[in-house]
Write an enzyme that holds these catalytic residues in place. Structure first.
Site, PDB file in Angstrom:
ATOM      1  N   GLU A  33     -18.506   7.570  55.533  1.00  0.00           N
ATOM      2  CA  GLU A  33     -18.748   8.028  54.402  1.00  0.00           C
ATOM      3  C   GLU A  33     -18.546   7.083  53.135  1.00  0.00           C
ATOM      4  O   GLU A  33     -18.483   7.381  52.052  1.00  0.00           O
ATOM      5  CB  GLU A  33     -17.706   9.126  54.068  1.00  0.00           C
ATOM      6  CG  GLU A  33     -17.973  10.426  54.865  1.00  0.00           C
ATOM      7  CD  GLU A  33     -17.201  11.528  54.924  1.00  0.00           C
ATOM      8  OE1 GLU A  33     -16.083  11.279  54.491  1.00  0.00           O
ATOM      9  OE2 GLU A  33     -17.526  12.724  55.112  1.00  0.00           O
TER      10      GLU A  33
ATOM     11  N   LEU B 223     -17.574  -7.044  62.157  1.00  0.00           N
ATOM     12  CA  LEU B 223     -16.746  -5.750  62.311  1.00  0.00           C
ATOM     13  C   LEU B 223     -15.461  -5.535  62.094  1.00  0.00           C
ATOM     14  O   LEU B 223     -14.707  -6.730  62.297  1.00  0.00           O
ATOM     15  CB  LEU B 223     -16.877  -5.440  63.913  1.00  0.00           C
ATOM     16  CG  LEU B 223     -18.504  -5.364  64.198  1.00  0.00           C
ATOM     17  CD1 LEU B 223     -18.863  -4.816  65.795  1.00  0.00           C
ATOM     18  CD2 LEU B 223     -19.423  -4.460  63.398  1.00  0.00           C
TER      19      LEU B 223
ATOM     20  N   HIS C 138     -15.591   0.118  61.601  1.00  0.00           N
ATOM     21  CA  HIS C 138     -16.956   0.118  62.389  1.00  0.00           C
ATOM     22  C   HIS C 138     -16.131   0.837  63.725  1.00  0.00           C
ATOM     23  O   HIS C 138     -16.981   1.638  64.314  1.00  0.00           O
ATOM     24  CB  HIS C 138     -17.339  -1.206  62.796  1.00  0.00           C
ATOM     25  CG  HIS C 138     -18.017  -1.805  61.271  1.00  0.00           C
ATOM     26  ND1 HIS C 138     -17.525  -3.013  60.939  1.00  0.00           N
ATOM     27  CD2 HIS C 138     -19.180  -1.449  60.737  1.00  0.00           C
ATOM     28  CE1 HIS C 138     -18.336  -3.496  59.786  1.00  0.00           C
ATOM     29  NE2 HIS C 138     -19.339  -2.305  59.842  1.00  0.00           N
TER      30      HIS C 138
HETATM   31  P1  AMP Z   1     -21.975  -2.071  57.596  1.00  0.00           P
HETATM   32  O1  AMP Z   1     -21.890  -2.946  58.870  1.00  0.00           O
HETATM   33  O2  AMP Z   1     -21.320  -2.393  56.526  1.00  0.00           O
HETATM   34  O3  AMP Z   1     -23.635  -1.717  57.392  1.00  0.00           O
HETATM   35  O4  AMP Z   1     -21.740  -0.573  58.219  1.00  0.00           O
HETATM   36  C1  AMP Z   1     -21.870   0.200  59.198  1.00  0.00           C
HETATM   37  C2  AMP Z   1     -21.406   1.453  59.405  1.00  0.00           C
HETATM   38  O5  AMP Z   1     -20.058   1.593  59.533  1.00  0.00           O
HETATM   39  C3  AMP Z   1     -21.966   2.398  57.987  1.00  0.00           C
HETATM   40  O6  AMP Z   1     -22.224   3.574  58.416  1.00  0.00           O
HETATM   41  C4  AMP Z   1     -20.586   2.176  56.958  1.00  0.00           C
HETATM   42  O7  AMP Z   1     -20.439   3.177  56.210  1.00  0.00           O
HETATM   43  C5  AMP Z   1     -19.559   2.232  58.152  1.00  0.00           C
HETATM   44  N1  AMP Z   1     -18.286   1.864  57.701  1.00  0.00           N
HETATM   45  C6  AMP Z   1     -18.250   0.680  56.754  1.00  0.00           C
HETATM   46  N2  AMP Z   1     -16.983   0.405  56.524  1.00  0.00           N
HETATM   47  C7  AMP Z   1     -16.258   1.507  56.765  1.00  0.00           C
HETATM   48  C8  AMP Z   1     -14.946   2.100  56.630  1.00  0.00           C
HETATM   49  N3  AMP Z   1     -14.077   1.155  56.125  1.00  0.00           N
HETATM   50  N4  AMP Z   1     -14.766   3.351  57.079  1.00  0.00           N
HETATM   51  C9  AMP Z   1     -15.585   3.996  57.801  1.00  0.00           C
HETATM   52  N5  AMP Z   1     -16.901   3.639  57.873  1.00  0.00           N
HETATM   53  C10 AMP Z   1     -17.256   2.433  57.650  1.00  0.00           C
END
Ligand code: AMP
Length: 280
Positions: free
Chosen positions: A148, A33, A37
């Site tokens: 997004e 994280l 996140h």
């Molecule tokens: P992940 O752990 O990469 O699957 O991401 C989990 C959630 O966090 C997904 O909805 C991603 O789009 C969101 N997320 C990941 N990185 C970012 C970021 N830099 N800004 C906003 N949301 C993010």
């Protein structure tokens, strides 16, 4: 904060909120994280009676076995961050808890899934839809929060919820960036110092294209970005596409759609980074 690994135990706690018709906010993640996140968590906390975060590295959405194997995992640090953010529940199940029979269904999301990530990562969105659908049926959230940054994923999830009449409200959250513009990502921690230095150019180059979007044709803007990125050491563009934000289909002219977003996947060394920037 309570950490659950079993569906039954988690449901035991969530049923109290469902019974009282209280709002459950859900933030699905793959762990490792960062502040991106946490921004989703904060949004959920402000809009619901309780917030649950899942940490689950979903094997079925990785089309590259080495990417899955090397995906960063740091549960203790994740739990500490979520505790600090005052999350109510963490759900961190084993793969067998979510996929008891190891069979995963496929989906047809039409043209939405045939471009960009869908084109370059075959099967990826089947895996994403399979896991999110299972989590939705376990958690029964009122609101679910998605970044997004994964622009196409967000569109696919919205379509899945619509196609399968899943009673959840999907909340889109803006991209959180490092100070130099690089979109925060769990994969960033795998970049070498040199790759990290190069990676910050991606946002600068796309921003330059955006600032000049009215002076050039769409195809010229796309060529400009790809050429510029590919000249930076360690960087190689997989795709850079300026698309209709609704249909995700390529456009010929900036007048072709009401809202337009530029989406990209770029390798920095072996690490595949994605980003998206709204043009209008
Ligand atoms: P992940 O752990 O990469 O699957 O991401 C989990 C959630 O966090 C997904 O909805 C991603 O789009 C969101 N997320 C990941 N990185 C970012 C970021 N830099 N800004 C906003 N949301 C993010």
């Amino acid at each position: 904060m309570k950490v659950h690994t079993s569906i039954i135990d988690l449901k035991g706690d969530l049923n109290k909120f469902l019974f009282k018709k209280q709002k459950i906010g859900f933030v699905p993640t793959m762990g490792a994280l960062h502040s991106g996140h946490i921004s989703l968590v904060e949004k959920s906390k402000s809009e619901n009676h309780c917030t649950i975060v899942s940490i689950f590295v979903n094997p079925f959405q990785f089309n590259n076995p080495s990417d899955l194997e090397k995906y960063p995992r740091n549960p203790e640090k994740d739990f500490a961050m979520l505790e600090k953010a005052e999350v109510d529940f963490v759900f961190s199940p084993e793969v067998s808890e979510i996929y008891p029979d190891k069979n995963v269904e496929t989906y047809d999301f039409g043209d939405l899934a045939n471009v960009m990530e869908g084109e370059f990562r075959p099967g990826h969105f089947d895996g994403v839809a399979a896991v999110v659908r299972r989590f939705f049926s376990i958690v029964e959230p009122t609101n679910a929060y998605f970044g997004e940054k994964d622009f196409q994923q967000l569109a696919i999830i919205k379509k899945m919820v619509n196609d399968y009449s899943i009673p959840v409200n999907i909340v889109a959250c803006p991209i959180i960036r490092e100070k130099d513009g690089l979109a925060m990502s769990s994969r960033n921690m795998r970049l070498s110092e040199e790759e990290r230095k190069s990676a910050k150019e991606i946002f600068k180059i796309v921003s330059e294209a955006k600032n000049n979007m009215n002076s050039f044709e769409v195809k010229e803007l796309e060529r400009f970005v790809v050429n510029q990125i590919n000249q930076i050491p360690y960087l190689k563009t997989e795709y850079f596409q300026i698309v209709d934000s609704e249909t995700l289909q390529p456009i010929d002219s900036l007048n072709d759609a009401k809202s337009i977003t530029a989406c990209l996947a770029v390798f920095a060394g072996d690490i595949r980074l994605i980003d998206s920037i709204k043009f209008k």
